[in-house]
Design an enzyme around this catalytic site. Structure first.
Site, PDB file in Angstrom:
ATOM      1  N   HIS A  93     -31.377   1.602 -85.489  1.00  0.00           N
ATOM      2  CA  HIS A  93     -30.810   2.950 -85.603  1.00  0.00           C
ATOM      3  C   HIS A  93     -29.538   2.904 -86.460  1.00  0.00           C
ATOM      4  CE1 HIS A  93     -29.130   6.865 -84.608  1.00  0.00           C
ATOM      5  NE2 HIS A  93     -28.050   6.284 -84.102  1.00  0.00           N
ATOM      6  N   ASP A 113     -26.014  13.215-118.608  1.00  0.00           N
ATOM      7  CA  ASP A 113     -26.730  12.380-117.635  1.00  0.00           C
ATOM      8  C   ASP A 113     -25.754  11.321-117.127  1.00  0.00           C
ATOM      9  OD1 ASP A 113     -28.669  10.722-116.225  1.00  0.00           O
ATOM     10  OD2 ASP A 113     -30.197  11.743-117.409  1.00  0.00           O
ATOM     11  N   TRP A 132     -25.857  -3.359 -85.258  1.00  0.00           N
ATOM     12  CA  TRP A 132     -25.730  -3.236 -86.718  1.00  0.00           C
ATOM     13  C   TRP A 132     -24.551  -4.054 -87.221  1.00  0.00           C
ATOM     14  CZ3 TRP A 132     -22.280  -1.205 -90.400  1.00  0.00           C
ATOM     15  CH2 TRP A 132     -21.098  -0.649 -89.885  1.00  0.00           C
ATOM     16  N   SER A 179     -28.394  -2.509-104.673  1.00  0.00           N
ATOM     17  CA  SER A 179     -28.606  -1.106-105.022  1.00  0.00           C
ATOM     18  C   SER A 179     -27.289  -0.334-105.006  1.00  0.00           C
ATOM     19  CB  SER A 179     -29.608  -0.488-104.038  1.00  0.00           C
ATOM     20  OG  SER A 179     -29.587   0.904-104.134  1.00  0.00           O
ATOM     21  N   SER A 180     -26.508  -0.539-103.954  1.00  0.00           N
ATOM     22  CA  SER A 180     -25.229   0.179-103.849  1.00  0.00           C
ATOM     23  C   SER A 180     -24.275  -0.196-104.966  1.00  0.00           C
ATOM     24  CB  SER A 180     -24.527  -0.155-102.534  1.00  0.00           C
ATOM     25  OG  SER A 180     -25.187   0.466-101.480  1.00  0.00           O
ATOM     26  N   HIS A 205     -14.784  -1.929 -92.467  1.00  0.00           N
ATOM     27  CA  HIS A 205     -13.888  -0.794 -92.373  1.00  0.00           C
ATOM     28  C   HIS A 205     -13.869   0.061 -93.636  1.00  0.00           C
ATOM     29  CE1 HIS A 205     -11.635   1.838 -90.006  1.00  0.00           C
ATOM     30  NE2 HIS A 205     -10.965   2.113 -91.097  1.00  0.00           N
ATOM     31  N   GLU A 264     -16.267   0.375 -95.476  1.00  0.00           N
ATOM     32  CA  GLU A 264     -17.583   1.019 -95.398  1.00  0.00           C
ATOM     33  C   GLU A 264     -17.499   2.378 -94.694  1.00  0.00           C
ATOM     34  OE1 GLU A 264     -20.580   0.480 -96.502  1.00  0.00           O
ATOM     35  OE2 GLU A 264     -21.699   1.875 -95.227  1.00  0.00           O
ATOM     36  N   TYR A 281     -15.071   4.415 -94.732  1.00  0.00           N
ATOM     37  CA  TYR A 281     -14.513   5.383 -95.677  1.00  0.00           C
ATOM     38  C   TYR A 281     -15.457   5.647 -96.830  1.00  0.00           C
ATOM     39  CZ  TYR A 281     -10.593   4.995 -92.709  1.00  0.00           C
ATOM     40  OH  TYR A 281      -9.828   5.020 -91.585  1.00  0.00           O
ATOM     41  N   SER A 304     -14.262  19.777 -99.703  1.00  0.00           N
ATOM     42  CA  SER A 304     -13.240  20.308-100.610  1.00  0.00           C
ATOM     43  C   SER A 304     -13.832  21.194-101.696  1.00  0.00           C
ATOM     44  CB  SER A 304     -12.463  19.165-101.275  1.00  0.00           C
ATOM     45  OG  SER A 304     -11.928  18.320-100.295  1.00  0.00           O
ATOM     46  N   HIS A 331      -8.627  -3.948 -86.479  1.00  0.00           N
ATOM     47  CA  HIS A 331      -8.544  -3.059 -85.312  1.00  0.00           C
ATOM     48  C   HIS A 331      -9.898  -2.928 -84.618  1.00  0.00           C
ATOM     49  CE1 HIS A 331      -9.311   0.641 -88.116  1.00  0.00           C
ATOM     50  NE2 HIS A 331     -10.427   0.203 -87.636  1.00  0.00           N
ATOM     51  N   HIS A 332     -10.945  -3.457 -85.232  1.00  0.00           N
ATOM     52  CA  HIS A 332     -12.232  -3.522 -84.540  1.00  0.00           C
ATOM     53  C   HIS A 332     -12.292  -4.752 -83.641  1.00  0.00           C
ATOM     54  CE1 HIS A 332     -14.108  -0.383 -87.064  1.00  0.00           C
ATOM     55  NE2 HIS A 332     -13.306  -0.846 -88.001  1.00  0.00           N
ATOM     56  N   THR A 382      -4.970  11.405 -93.563  1.00  0.00           N
ATOM     57  CA  THR A 382      -6.089  12.171 -93.014  1.00  0.00           C
ATOM     58  C   THR A 382      -5.596  13.529 -92.535  1.00  0.00           C
ATOM     59  OG1 THR A 382      -6.948  10.064 -92.283  1.00  0.00           O
ATOM     60  CG2 THR A 382      -8.111  11.999 -91.522  1.00  0.00           C
ATOM     61  N   LYS A 428      -5.135  15.921 -95.355  1.00  0.00           N
ATOM     62  CA  LYS A 428      -6.393  16.537 -95.798  1.00  0.00           C
ATOM     63  C   LYS A 428      -6.767  17.717 -94.909  1.00  0.00           C
ATOM     64  CE  LYS A 428      -8.798  13.191 -98.508  1.00  0.00           C
ATOM     65  NZ  LYS A 428      -9.129  14.211 -99.487  1.00  0.00           N
ATOM     66  N   ARG A 453     -21.066   0.012 -74.241  1.00  0.00           N
ATOM     67  CA  ARG A 453     -22.099   0.447 -75.179  1.00  0.00           C
ATOM     68  C   ARG A 453     -23.197  -0.608 -75.243  1.00  0.00           C
ATOM     69  NH1 ARG A 453     -19.439  -0.612 -81.158  1.00  0.00           N
ATOM     70  NH2 ARG A 453     -21.406   0.258 -81.857  1.00  0.00           N
TER      71      ARG A 453
END
Lengths: 376, 526
Positions: free
Chosen positions: B70, B99, B135, B163-164, B247, B249, B251, B262, B296-297, B322, B325, B444
């Site tokens: 998932h 293009d 994950w 790819s990314s 991390h 990732e 963002y 926006s 922080h993870h 943040t 924004k 979790r």
């Protein structure tokens, strides 16, 4: 599932919004206040930040909803055309920064407190295994006491053939016992993968990492039973390795520790006795259900581990079978159980595996065989 | 050259060999929606098992495969490719380019995705099952203790990473080289800005992820011990490397969403975006901070106290840009002339729920409090508020907003509004109670739980089924629009919409801006 339960489930949280007090005891909505000093500090910190967020949130959302209600095109509101203001930008950069400093101060002091493991009176080595905890009370004279703590909730409750007990999934066969009002240091490590030892009410959560030793501490002021769980995904049965801490008076603790030491001596003596096939089978079944069933199946049919029923190991050479049980199989989930269970239990479970599930070898393995096998 | 102004090729070869940014964007969008449905199906299995305490539908090992897939499918298959698809469609049209800068690479970066996911999905049918280590695939659970299918997982991650990276290089090259004359950096629409910054993040961290999985591959097959203490390695090293990728990732997923919001909020407020320049600087600040907060993870791994303090302070700082924004978006709405078409509803939903996710993020940044939150459902609630109500809501808003321009047909507004309200309510029924069970002590990634968590879990499951069902409505609405929606002919589909994409015909022709548009020389935003 009755319709009533569904309605209750939906209605519950609605009430929670109105007032947590309306709630039954079953639905805790906030962090445990905890019984320890550090736990209380963490709880206060949590509430402080929660309320700061609530206040800011109410302010921000009020402005937004005011705008949504009054600045509608459908009410004929003409759009203003302003689109920048350096002063405002500076204000809403600086003010949040100052609020953050206000949060960082108490957070720092609580963190330093939680990290101060000095002057502990008792050291307990906590080792995570797939999927159980081992506790070892370290003793200056080398008379360590150690035992494993397994989930005691029966499979029948997990698979819904029996009503679930009050402490479903949060109960163990042998809890870790600590004295109250004593600084206890936990040294945490793991045998296989990373686990994490967590008891919410004493506010201790620390990862148990193979090859490394972490430290945590607690000083519990109140007698009681405190329950927790493993909180780092550690494989299939991650959800089934709870922690149960019994905080008792100093006298009770001393008596318990002495009894544990005596037990160790008694177990050594028991290893020299011979048992009958029936005795071994009865004991073996209990050990199998606690230690082997999760991987090898209720009827020895296999699962994470190989099948025991009809297995070449269980039907073949006894020495090889003992090897697998005592030393495990490298590179697989099959652990070395030699250090995890008593020689009596090992003899019983090997005998059981060789005679249950249609493996009718008739072999009897005595505790002395295990002792001799370990000696080589 | 006039006879090269052709339309699309016929049949399957149009899609296989296309170098057209619109075709490739369309394929990305459909592919990501398919992955969204697949990842959603996994989530439904998870929520069905968690409907009641006890094991009912699946075995614990399979449950872990579901949580793992998932997460992987949603992050790498649904959210990331959907924003790449949007970038493909919109960036050339927003900067006045004909293009993407590297059209053949564009084709390739899309077409390696389906085989990558096929490889990942095929692990479900392998002996030992699919990856079951989350994950985040922490070693040694993902190395020594993993099923053999982990090798396929590693190669799948490599393919997705390639790819990314190709997609990002393309976006950077396009934005830097293909802007129409007069389209200065500070005139670019914010969506282009956020994607430019995102692309740099991707190029910086995807190779780190590739390194992590390669080290795993070495540990599993070639006898190294990067992540095994027994051989002199360190399992915590894995977490540092993973989160140094992981991390930023987060963002990478949310910044393009900021860009979309926006664009849309000013359009339906009929008022220019407030604080354009500060939005650009805030995005850059968030991107910078994303590189120095990864641990922080890992507050509970036993870092030295100095490390904990550094990562705590740095993480708290993210609240500042943040906040800027959020304040800017609300100031944009303030004294505008608001109307509430479906794209705007999803943006307001985003604003409310993302802000809640931001608050819980701030709570989680407090290291000592995190000792209680870490790896509980509180974290699950937090990141679904930012990932689903943040990224997915904004992506949904984007589809409704630009679909008329893409297809030349208007979607059914009533159905869109129903989709929004059912999604919004379903989402909150699903994830709000997860804050409660998390705080109350539910870890979790567990397939079964103690009885005191039962009511909220049932509620969460019901919400998830509602939210899941609402996506079928979305799919129906999109298909119905494309097939038989009411035709739109105005170039500027929405009366408040600004930007070059609204100056081309509706539906957007196969080739746009073959001649660069003239850009108004007055500063667009200030």
């Amino acid at each position: 599932m009755s319709f009533g339960n569904i309605i209750r489930a939906l209605a519950g949280p609605v009430l929670a919004f109105a007032s947590a007090a309306v709630f039954g005891q079953g639905n805790q909505v906030n962090m445990a206040k905890g019984v320890t000093e550090v736990g209380a500090e963490i709880y206060d910190l949590h509430m402080l930040i929660l309320w700061i967020c609530v206040v800011i949130g109410v302010g921000v959302f009020s402005v937004m909803f005011y705008s949504i209600i009054y600045h509608r095109k459908s009410r004929g509101h003409e759009p203003a055309q302003f689109h920048e203001s350096t002063k405002v930008e500076i204000a809403w950069t600086v003010v949040p920064f100052l609020i953050l400093i206000g949060m960082a101060v108490p957070a720092t002091s609580t963190l330093l407190e939680a990290y101060n493991t000095d002057d502990a009176e008792i050291d307990i080595l906590v080792t995570g295994y797939q999927w159980k905890w081992k506790y070892e009370y370290l003793d200056e004279n080398g008379e360590n006491v150690s035992f494993f703590s397994n989930l005691s909730t029966p499979q029948s409750e997990i698979y819904n053939s029996q009503t679930k007990g009050e402490n479903y999934l949060l109960e163990v066969d042998e809890p870790v016992v600590i004295p109250v009002d004593t600084k206890v240091r936990f040294l945490l490590t793991a045998n296989d993968v990373i686990h994490s030892w967590w008891v919410p009410e004493i506010a201790v959560k620390k990862d148990a990492i193979p090859g490394f030793i972490n430290e945590a501490w607690t000083k519990v002021p109140e007698q009681g039973i405190y329950r927790g769980q493993c909180t780092e995904l550690c494989g299939a049965y991650h959800g089934f390795m709870p922690v149960e801490v019994h905080a008792v008076s100093r006298e009770e603790y001393d008596a318990w520790l002495a009894a544990k030491r005596a037990d160790k001596v008694a177990q050594a003596a028991a290893a020299s006795q011979a048992l009958s096939l029936d005795e071994l089978m009865a004991k073996g079944e209990a050990v199998y259900n606690a230690q082997c069933m999760a991987c090898h199946g209720m009827n020895g049919e296999g699962g994470v581990g190989k099948a025991i029923a009809g297995s070449p190991v269980a039907l073949g050479d006894i020495g090889r079978h003992l090897d697998v049980g005592i030393k495990g199989v490298a590179g697989t989930a099959m652990q070395a159980f030699g250090g995890q269970m008593s020689d009596v239990d090992m003899a019983a479970v090997i005998t059981y595996q060789r005679n249950a599930f249609g493996n009718n070898t008739g072999d009897i393995v005595q505790p002395s065989d295990v002792v001799n096998h370990k000696k080589g | 050259m006039g006879d090269h102004h052709h339309g699309p090729a016929k049949g399957l070869s149009r899609w296989l060999f296309t170098t057209n940014h619109k075709d490739i964007g369309t394929m990305y969008l459909w592919f990501s929606f398919a992955m969204f449905i697949l990842g959603g199906a996994f989530a439904m299995i998870i929520r069905a098992e968690l409907f009641q305490p006890g094991m009912q539908l699946v075995e614990p090992g399979f449950f872990n495969q579901m949580t793992t897939l998932h997460g992987l499918v949603m992050v790498f298959g649904a959210i990331m490719p959907s924003f790449v698809g949007l970038a493909n469609w919109m960036i050339p049209m927003m900067i006045g380019a004909p293009d993407m800068a590297l059209p053949r690479m564009n084709n390739w970066s899309f077409w390696i995705l389906p085989p990558g996911f096929l490889m990942l999905a095929s692990t479900l049918f392998m002996e030992g099952g699919a990856p079951a280590f989350g994950w985040t695939f922490y070693a040694p659970l993902s190395t020594t203790y993993a099923a053999p299918s982990v090798t396929f997982f590693i190669f799948a991650i490599h393919i997705l990473g390639v790819s990314s990276i190709m997609g990002s290089i393309n976006i950077i090259a396009t934005v830097m080289n293909m802007r129409a004359p007069g389209m200065t950096y500070m005139k670019m629409p914010l969506f282009v800005w956020t994607w430019l910054i995102t692309a740099f993040l991707l190029v910086a961290v995807m190779p780190v992820l590739a390194g992590a999985v390669t080290m795993m591959l070495m540990d599993i097959h070639f006898g190294t011990s990067f992540f095994s203490a027994a051989g002199g390695g360190d399992p915590v090293l894995f977490q540092h490397i993973f989160w140094f990728f992981g991390h930023p990732e987060v963002y990478i997923i949310i910044l393009p969403a900021f860009g979309v919001v926006s664009q849309i909020i000013p359009a339906f407020s009929r008022k220019p975006l407030f604080g354009y320049a500060s939005m650009v600087y805030a995005t850059a600040a968030i991107a910078f901070l994303s590189f120095i907060v990864w641990a922080h993870h890992m507050y509970t791994v036993g870092m030295p106290v100095a490390g904990e303090l550094f990562f705590m302070y740095a993480t708290m700082l993210i609240a500042v840009p943040t906040g800027v924004k959020v304040f800017n978006w609300i100031s944009t709405m303030w004294r505008g002339a608001l109307s509430f078409e479906t794209p705007m509803l999803f943006c307001i939903g985003f604003l409310v729920l993302f802000t809640i996710g931001g608050f819980t993020g701030l709570m989680l940044s407090i290291a000592p409090a995190d000792f209680q939150y870490h790896d509980t459902y509180f974290v699950v609630a937090h990141f679904h508020y930012v990932m689903v109500a943040g990224a997915v809501f904004s992506m949904t808003a984007a589809v409704y907003y630009w679909l008329p321009k893409w297809s030349g047909r208007m979607y059914n507004e009533n159905m869109g509004k129903i989709h929004f309200w059912v999604s919004f309510i379903g989402f909150n029924i699903t994830f709000f109670p997860q804050h409660f069970v998390g705080l109350a002590g539910m870890p979790r990634r567990i397939p079964d739980y103690a009885l005191q968590f039962a009511d909220f879990n049932m509620m969460s499951s019901i919400g998830a089924f509602i939210y899941g069902a609402s996506q079928i409505l979305f799919l129906y609405n999109v298909i119905a629009t494309i097939v038989s929606g009411k035709r739109v002919t105005d170039d500027r589909v929405w009366d408040g919409a600004e930007g070059l994409e609204w100056t081309v015909a509706t539906p957007a022709p196969y080739h746009t801006f073959e001649v660069p548009p003239a850009i108004d020389p007055t500063p667009a935003h200030g």
